[in-house]
Design an enzyme around this catalytic site. Sequence first.
Site, PDB file in Angstrom:
ATOM      1  N   GLU A  47      -6.124 -59.531  33.044  1.00 24.24           N
ATOM      2  CA  GLU A  47      -6.229 -60.387  34.231  1.00 24.24           C
ATOM      3  C   GLU A  47      -6.921 -61.697  33.831  1.00 24.24           C
ATOM      4  OE1 GLU A  47      -9.434 -59.005  36.718  1.00 24.24           O
ATOM      5  OE2 GLU A  47      -8.653 -60.002  38.516  1.00 24.24           O
ATOM      6  N   LYS A 124      -2.379 -60.790  43.265  1.00 22.85           N
ATOM      7  CA  LYS A 124      -3.353 -59.727  43.540  1.00 22.85           C
ATOM      8  C   LYS A 124      -3.598 -59.563  45.040  1.00 22.85           C
ATOM      9  CE  LYS A 124      -7.995 -58.282  41.992  1.00 22.85           C
ATOM     10  NZ  LYS A 124      -9.128 -58.730  41.108  1.00 22.85           N
ATOM     11  N   CYS A 169      -6.441 -55.361  38.397  1.00 23.10           N
ATOM     12  CA  CYS A 169      -7.845 -54.992  38.464  1.00 23.10           C
ATOM     13  C   CYS A 169      -8.236 -54.096  39.653  1.00 23.10           C
ATOM     14  CB  CYS A 169      -8.715 -56.231  38.407  1.00 23.10           C
ATOM     15  SG  CYS A 169     -10.353 -55.830  37.818  1.00 23.10           S
TER      16      CYS A 169
END
Length: 310
Positions: A47, A124, A169
Amino acid sequence: MARILNIAAAQLGAIQKADNRDTVVQRMIVLADKAKAKGADFIVYPELALTTFFPRWYHENRADADVWFEHEMPNRATSPLFDCVKAHSMGMTFGYAERTLEGRHFNTSILVDKSGKIVGKYRKVHLPGHAEFDPQRTHQHLEKRYFEPGDLGFQVWRTMGGLFGMMICNDRRWPEAYRVMGLQGVEVITLGFNTPSYNSQKPDEGPEQRIFHHKLSLQAGAYQNSTWVVAVAKAGVEDGNPMFGCSVIVDPDGEIVAETRTEDDEVIVHPCDLDATKFGKETIFDFKRHRRIEHYGLITSRIGAEPPTE
Ligand code: ING
């Protein structure tokens, strides 16, 4: 029948605030060369792979944070990486901070096939942390300040001879993310992560417990959706802020089959048989045969928990 794809997890060590993108891209190219030498067909990077984990830094004027964002992709700094990975006939994913032409900001990951074509993009969805400076915390985690929640959902793309999905994540802690892709038949989920070694609100929660939660989330998601999961860290100490490594490749049974040993730049490669996902999908996690969606309504109709009143 075996459909083997040699997948590399290309972990990055610390990127300091003062490091420039060209230096980082050179490190990523070294990792790509090492992955190729180990027979990789596909390489997964972390990421926000191009910069330090800047959401730890407070900018009163959010526009000042734009220096951490990419305004187009590929671009001058990343073209050498695209060229290198294409020359190696490898596919790749990596994460970066995306600023759109309209001025929107996302924590983004792209999926690139072995011809160098961007075939998928993910933004995300689950942004952890907070939007305003929080003096109570030992360190800031301002993803809600600098990014919008992703607007592309959890898609699955047919590429590299398989079915690929992406998350980033914190997404790995939310079973919904895996299941939406599981319901599209996903065979490989890639994700990059930058995870502080200590909990900013509970300092006695250190790397041992954080790594336990990290592995627990990944192994459960892989097993419960019979998919490979490749999770790759940006690790090490960035301007005094420690992040753990523990990049892993998890098989469709939830077993960790490869794991990094350092918190530095490190490549691990594993021969992932995409057909190893079939048994779980056709038996214990044959969703069509076993799921009872008439009982799952709260999952999409209710956001927060509401205990019964009496
Ligand atoms: N980092 C962390 C992560 O989810 C975090 C933030 C850590 C949230 C531990 C909750 C518990 O791994 C990112 N970048 O999401």
